[in-house]
Enzyme design. Sequence first.
Site, PDB file in Angstrom:
ATOM      1  N   GLU A 130       0.785  -1.232   0.000  1.00 52.05           N
ATOM      2  CA  GLU A 130       0.000   0.000   0.000  1.00 52.05           C
ATOM      3  C   GLU A 130       0.824   1.293   0.000  1.00 52.05           C
ATOM      4  OE1 GLU A 130      -2.649  -0.285   3.346  1.00 52.05           O
ATOM      5  OE2 GLU A 130      -3.861  -1.826   2.401  1.00 52.05           O
ATOM      6  N   GLU A 147      -5.481  -8.585   1.128  1.00 55.66           N
ATOM      7  CA  GLU A 147      -6.109  -8.234   2.414  1.00 55.66           C
ATOM      8  C   GLU A 147      -7.588  -7.936   2.207  1.00 55.66           C
ATOM      9  OE1 GLU A 147      -4.362  -4.980   4.706  1.00 55.66           O
ATOM     10  OE2 GLU A 147      -2.348  -5.676   4.190  1.00 55.66           O
TER      11      GLU A 147
HETATM   12  C1  GBH Z   1      -4.390  -2.048   5.714  1.00 54.48           C
HETATM   13  O1  GBH Z   1      -4.527  -0.696   5.451  1.00 54.48           O
HETATM   14  C2  GBH Z   1      -2.995  -2.332   6.169  1.00 54.48           C
HETATM   15  O2  GBH Z   1      -2.245  -2.964   5.173  1.00 54.48           O
HETATM   16  C3  GBH Z   1      -2.936  -3.139   7.443  1.00 54.48           C
HETATM   17  O3  GBH Z   1      -1.647  -3.054   7.973  1.00 54.48           O
HETATM   18  C4  GBH Z   1      -3.994  -2.648   8.387  1.00 54.48           C
HETATM   19  O4  GBH Z   1      -3.890  -3.239   9.662  1.00 54.48           O
HETATM   20  C5  GBH Z   1      -5.326  -2.954   7.785  1.00 54.48           C
HETATM   21  O5  GBH Z   1      -5.443  -2.435   6.516  1.00 54.48           O
HETATM   22  C6  GBH Z   1      -6.503  -2.442   8.616  1.00 54.48           C
HETATM   23  O6  GBH Z   1      -6.457  -1.059   8.703  1.00 54.48           O
HETATM   24  O7  GBH Z   1      -9.461   5.957   6.034  1.00 54.48           O
HETATM   25  O8  GBH Z   1     -11.736   6.185   6.768  1.00 54.48           O
HETATM   26  O9  GBH Z   1     -11.116   6.997   4.575  1.00 54.48           O
HETATM   27  C7  GBH Z   1      -5.758  -0.300   4.928  1.00 54.48           C
HETATM   28  C8  GBH Z   1      -5.747   1.172   4.700  1.00 54.48           C
HETATM   29  C9  GBH Z   1      -8.117   1.372   4.874  1.00 54.48           C
HETATM   30  C10 GBH Z   1      -6.756   3.134   3.966  1.00 54.48           C
HETATM   31  C11 GBH Z   1      -9.330   2.089   4.401  1.00 54.48           C
HETATM   32  C12 GBH Z   1      -7.986   3.820   3.498  1.00 54.48           C
HETATM   33  C13 GBH Z   1     -10.299   4.159   3.847  1.00 54.48           C
HETATM   34  C14 GBH Z   1     -11.251   4.465   4.945  1.00 54.48           C
HETATM   35  N1  GBH Z   1      -6.958   1.717   4.118  1.00 54.48           N
HETATM   36  N2  GBH Z   1      -9.098   3.502   4.339  1.00 54.48           N
HETATM   37  S1  GBH Z   1     -10.862   6.015   5.627  1.00 54.48           S
END
Ligand code: GBH
Length: 446
Positions: free
Chosen positions: A169, A352
């Site tokens: 990511e 994921e």
């Molecule tokens: C992942 O990130 C990571 O790879 C992992 O390490 C982490 O533990 C897991 O997901 C859970 O978070 O931010 O409210 O606009 C995911 C990152 C999640 C970023 C959703 C954008 C959008 C919702 N993404 N997020 S918000």
Amino acid sequence: MKISLPEASRLNQKEFTYGVATASFQIEGGYDSRLPCIWDTFCSTQGKIRDGSDGKSACEHLKLWKEDIELIDSLNVDAYRLSLSWGRVINQDGSVNSEGIDFYIQLLDALKRKKIKAFVTLYHWDLPQHIEDNGGWLNRETAFLFQDYADKVSQILGDRVYSYATLNEPFCSSYLGYEAGIHAPGLAQVSYGRQAAHHLLLAHGLAMQVLQKNAPHSLNGIVLNFTPCYPVSDSLQDKKAAALADEYFNQWYIKPLFDGRYPDIMGSLEDKDKPVILAGDMDILTQPLDFLGVNFYTRNRYQHCPEQRFKEITMPDVPRTDIGWEIYPQAFTDLLISLDKSYQLPPIYITENGAAMDDKLIAQSVNDLDRVQYYQGHLEALDKAIEAGVNIQGYFAWSLMDNFEWAEGYLKRFGLVYVDYNTQVRTIKASGLAYRDFITARHTDN
Ligand code: GBH
């Protein structure tokens, strides 16, 4: 409560790869035996982590890894996705830390004995602090340090690794870390975010070159996250706003890898915010990939706004997980179909997918039916994308176990396995059992 899919679904076949995923900083602990990283620094900065916690012990996986491998095995998965801690395997002078690499060698050998495929991510956000002190991802040099790290570990680990992903990511590392300031290193400028993104993608391309040389039989690629952008209404203006947000948050990280250029929205940035791109960079970014990792959790909604290009809107009355993200599986199907249409993609692995829920450990069990439902809905959505012809080869649940959830500390639980952070006792949740039973019941086609 069970997870089930139609008998004939490709998701019901043993040939489809199922796994669970984790990341080094989120589970390992073992702070004393590695270099400090940007997340250690961020955690020690007042007010950055919701519960004031840090990753010094996390799930104590460094000590408990044998037990954890038994746990993974007991879920009957085909694969385990983990990440390496850069500062555990490479010393400050660039040499290999033999104790650090030995830990991963033992772990990978144990997985191999159990016939669990190892999906290894080289960078899941834990940049060594000494590299950040030299500018981190704002410094072009960091991309070459990453290439050197990838070169060294892939020479040593060899065929123990079924699949290498360069980065996890890059959106999060660059946007959340250097542009929004809510992840480490906590910087907040558009120019920083965009420059960091370019250097991360450059690092990816440089690392791909050495991976394809050192590990030609591994499946080598990258993991990108997507949060599809939907308009709040059907108005043309809102649709335009959503399309721009999509370019800025999603396409920015995939388009350069497959089309060799950034999305058009880059043209509308002020010159001071545009990344410095050197001649030849785009050729490095576009290395052919053996697979694309896709992480999906939720969607966001956008509205037209006169002062900005787009405005994110929180809709009332939609179903949400415990971390506040909307539950909307249809976006998963739509995303995969649209990626497939837009790019010439290699096979996709869902690296994921999962949900934080308000889990309660009662009488040594966690009855997380809401999470089972989340997985059910998203596997159905995945099935629809496969039906529509998208080439998807595997699926990883995030996460094997509850762990350090970045800026949320230990407050949000994503695991199929519950972790009691006082005792480090692990308890498989109802969702973990449902996932295990679903995987076990698959049949062999042909
Ligand atoms: C992942 O990130 C990571 O790879 C992992 O390490 C982490 O533990 C897991 O997901 C859970 O978070 O931010 O409210 O606009 C995911 C990152 C999640 C970023 C959703 C954008 C959008 C919702 N993404 N997020 S918000």
